[in-house]
Design a protein around this motif. Sequence first.
Motif, PDB file in Angstrom:
ATOM      1  N   ALA A   1       0.464  -1.148   0.003  1.00 52.72           N
ATOM      2  CA  ALA A   1       0.146  -0.033   0.000  1.00 52.72           C
ATOM      3  C   ALA A   1       0.749   1.186  -0.045  1.00 52.72           C
ATOM      4  O   ALA A   1       0.425   2.194  -0.360  1.00 52.72           O
ATOM      5  CB  ALA A   1      -0.955   0.171   1.011  1.00 52.72           C
ATOM      6  N   SER A   2       2.110   1.289   0.421  1.00 50.79           N
ATOM      7  CA  SER A   2       3.134   2.367   0.359  1.00 50.79           C
ATOM      8  C   SER A   2       4.390   2.135  -0.285  1.00 50.79           C
ATOM      9  O   SER A   2       4.954   1.285   0.152  1.00 50.79           O
ATOM     10  CB  SER A   2       3.217   2.471   1.947  1.00 50.79           C
ATOM     11  N   PRO A   3       4.833   3.060  -1.445  1.00 51.22           N
ATOM     12  CA  PRO A   3       6.092   2.915  -1.883  1.00 51.22           C
ATOM     13  C   PRO A   3       7.214   3.161  -1.038  1.00 51.22           C
ATOM     14  O   PRO A   3       8.167   2.469  -1.202  1.00 51.22           O
ATOM     15  CB  PRO A   3       5.839   3.999  -2.907  1.00 51.22           C
ATOM     16  N   GLY A   4       6.942   3.947   0.024  1.00 43.22           N
ATOM     17  CA  GLY A   4       7.950   4.201   0.845  1.00 43.22           C
ATOM     18  C   GLY A   4       8.040   3.014   1.819  1.00 43.22           C
ATOM     19  O   GLY A   4       9.348   2.639   2.080  1.00 43.22           O
ATOM     20  N   ALA A   5       7.121   2.358   2.260  1.00 38.62           N
ATOM     21  CA  ALA A   5       7.276   1.229   3.010  1.00 38.62           C
ATOM     22  C   ALA A   5       7.984  -0.029   2.242  1.00 38.62           C
ATOM     23  O   ALA A   5       8.687  -0.939   2.838  1.00 38.62           O
ATOM     24  CB  ALA A   5       5.961   0.669   3.571  1.00 38.62           C
ATOM     25  N   LYS A   6       7.448  -0.227   0.978  1.00 38.62           N
ATOM     26  CA  LYS A   6       8.107  -1.276   0.214  1.00 38.62           C
ATOM     27  C   LYS A   6       9.494  -1.121  -0.183  1.00 38.62           C
ATOM     28  O   LYS A   6      10.333  -2.025   0.016  1.00 38.62           O
ATOM     29  CB  LYS A   6       7.354  -1.234  -1.223  1.00 38.62           C
ATOM     30  N   ALA A   7       9.823   0.240  -0.294  1.00 37.32           N
ATOM     31  CA  ALA A   7      11.415   0.590  -0.425  1.00 37.32           C
ATOM     32  C   ALA A   7      12.242   0.404   0.979  1.00 37.32           C
ATOM     33  O   ALA A   7      13.116  -0.211   0.927  1.00 37.32           O
ATOM     34  CB  ALA A   7      11.651   1.900  -0.819  1.00 37.32           C
ATOM     35  N   HIS A   8      11.457   0.588   1.788  1.00 38.64           N
ATOM     36  CA  HIS A   8      12.361   0.344   3.459  1.00 38.64           C
ATOM     37  C   HIS A   8      12.195  -1.160   3.451  1.00 38.64           C
ATOM     38  O   HIS A   8      13.439  -1.584   3.851  1.00 38.64           O
ATOM     39  CB  HIS A   8      11.327   0.942   4.271  1.00 38.64           C
ATOM     40  N   TYR A   9      11.382  -2.203   3.159  1.00 32.12           N
ATOM     41  CA  TYR A   9      11.301  -3.423   3.184  1.00 32.12           C
ATOM     42  C   TYR A   9      12.266  -3.948   2.245  1.00 32.12           C
ATOM     43  O   TYR A   9      13.384  -5.052   2.787  1.00 32.12           O
ATOM     44  CB  TYR A   9      10.111  -4.216   2.756  1.00 32.12           C
ATOM     45  N   ARG A  10      12.630  -3.534   0.935  1.00 35.30           N
ATOM     46  CA  ARG A  10      13.522  -4.037   0.184  1.00 35.30           C
ATOM     47  C   ARG A  10      15.025  -3.670   0.509  1.00 35.30           C
ATOM     48  O   ARG A  10      15.890  -4.368   0.345  1.00 35.30           O
ATOM     49  CB  ARG A  10      13.392  -3.510  -1.152  1.00 35.30           C
ATOM     50  N   ARG A  11      14.918  -2.500   1.122  1.00 32.10           N
ATOM     51  CA  ARG A  11      16.340  -2.038   1.755  1.00 32.10           C
ATOM     52  C   ARG A  11      16.956  -3.022   2.590  1.00 32.10           C
ATOM     53  O   ARG A  11      17.894  -3.498   2.813  1.00 32.10           O
ATOM     54  CB  ARG A  11      16.287  -0.520   2.100  1.00 32.10           C
ATOM     55  N   ARG A  12      16.059  -3.211   3.730  1.00 34.36           N
ATOM     56  CA  ARG A  12      16.397  -4.274   4.631  1.00 34.36           C
ATOM     57  C   ARG A  12      16.741  -5.589   4.451  1.00 34.36           C
ATOM     58  O   ARG A  12      17.614  -6.370   4.951  1.00 34.36           O
ATOM     59  CB  ARG A  12      15.023  -4.290   5.737  1.00 34.36           C
ATOM     60  N   ARG A  13      15.997  -6.286   3.149  1.00 33.60           N
ATOM     61  CA  ARG A  13      16.262  -7.456   2.832  1.00 33.60           C
ATOM     62  C   ARG A  13      17.457  -7.611   1.818  1.00 33.60           C
ATOM     63  O   ARG A  13      18.325  -8.437   2.030  1.00 33.60           O
ATOM     64  CB  ARG A  13      15.112  -7.748   1.737  1.00 33.60           C
TER      65      ARG A  13
END
Length: 409
Positions: A351-363
Amino acid sequence: MIYCGIDWAEKTHDVALVDDTGQLLAKRHITDDAVGYKILLDLLAEYGDTEQDPIPVAIETSRGLLVAVLRTGKRKVFAINPMAAARYRDRHSVSRKKSDPGDALVLANILRTDMHAHRPLPDDSDLARAIAVLARAQQDATWNRQQIANQLRSLLREYYPAALDTCATWANGLCRPEVRELLKAAPTPARAARLTRTQIQAALRRAGRKRGIAAEADRIRDVLRVDYAHQPPLVEEALGQQILALLIQLEAACTAADDLAQAVDEAFPQHPDADVILSFPGLGTQLGARVLAEIGDDHERFADARGLKAYAGSSPITRASGKKSSITRRWVKNDRLNHAGYLWAFSAITASPGAKAHYRRRRDDHGDWHAAAQRNLFNRMLGQLYHCIQKHELFDEHTAFSAQLTAAA
């Protein structure tokens, strides 16, 4: 200053009052009814309890009528974990003796010596507490529904795989009303193979289906008539009776979950913080109500966002001894809030591009596994929620994830 400790039980309670020096001033044994509550309040008033300066109370539970009576007014009520109270008991006696009056005295002394280290029950509004009751009940009903559905699935795998194949393409699977109506009409494979198109269409209509009934009935009929292995006839009939009994439980669990969800839909939007919570990506009415139920609306409950994160179990914890040090996830936490946090983070990723980018950065950059990356995202968004609720500001995507959005671009 006077301190009160109450050893809670099902029918009776033991009360102890101590002063600053630890001297026992009074003790009472009261019943769990209106008469006992009046004796307790009269005892507190006798030793200086007033509306402006109430005596603090320590008790081993946070629920019940006794706690509701004590929470009226400005009184601070401390819910002491029974395990913590047991550790304090060793400070007063090495013989490990235990008694209810002694436990009440221990609880009173906990406030006398370490009241600063314990947190009183939050001063939530009545609306927030009502939403908490509904949200937790709906969560329990959902878990109960899924547990019964798992039992049903396990039983169907033993003798009726055609039923599982029938609902394999449907969302919510065995919890759908169509499945329940079909199993009522044909609880065994032998009966299912004899179902006609008309009977299947009637079952779908009873379940509330409006469109595509004819095509769906043809598909179900074809699946039910595929050649499967069978149990002996007597065993199959017995398993069919067990299925019907489980369907009664599943029907009740589905009805309870739906009714409670409707009650949450009506109550949650009335809360002043509902618009702030619903502005966050991934939070709907049901999940937002669960978050509000656990954090409450007492804005002074947590000193800062770190306290809320620790309470939710999203922030890591450091265990160090000598030269050894490890950073792991928390095990002691609010399990309901932690469970809601994983669902929140999972929904926010899409639902959130920022949350998705944060998740991908952690992975990708930090090498986190899926659960760890989700927990880190939940930890960050929980801090943002704390800030927005304190300031009563709506969530803003660019303010919350400006660095991640810039890097993604």
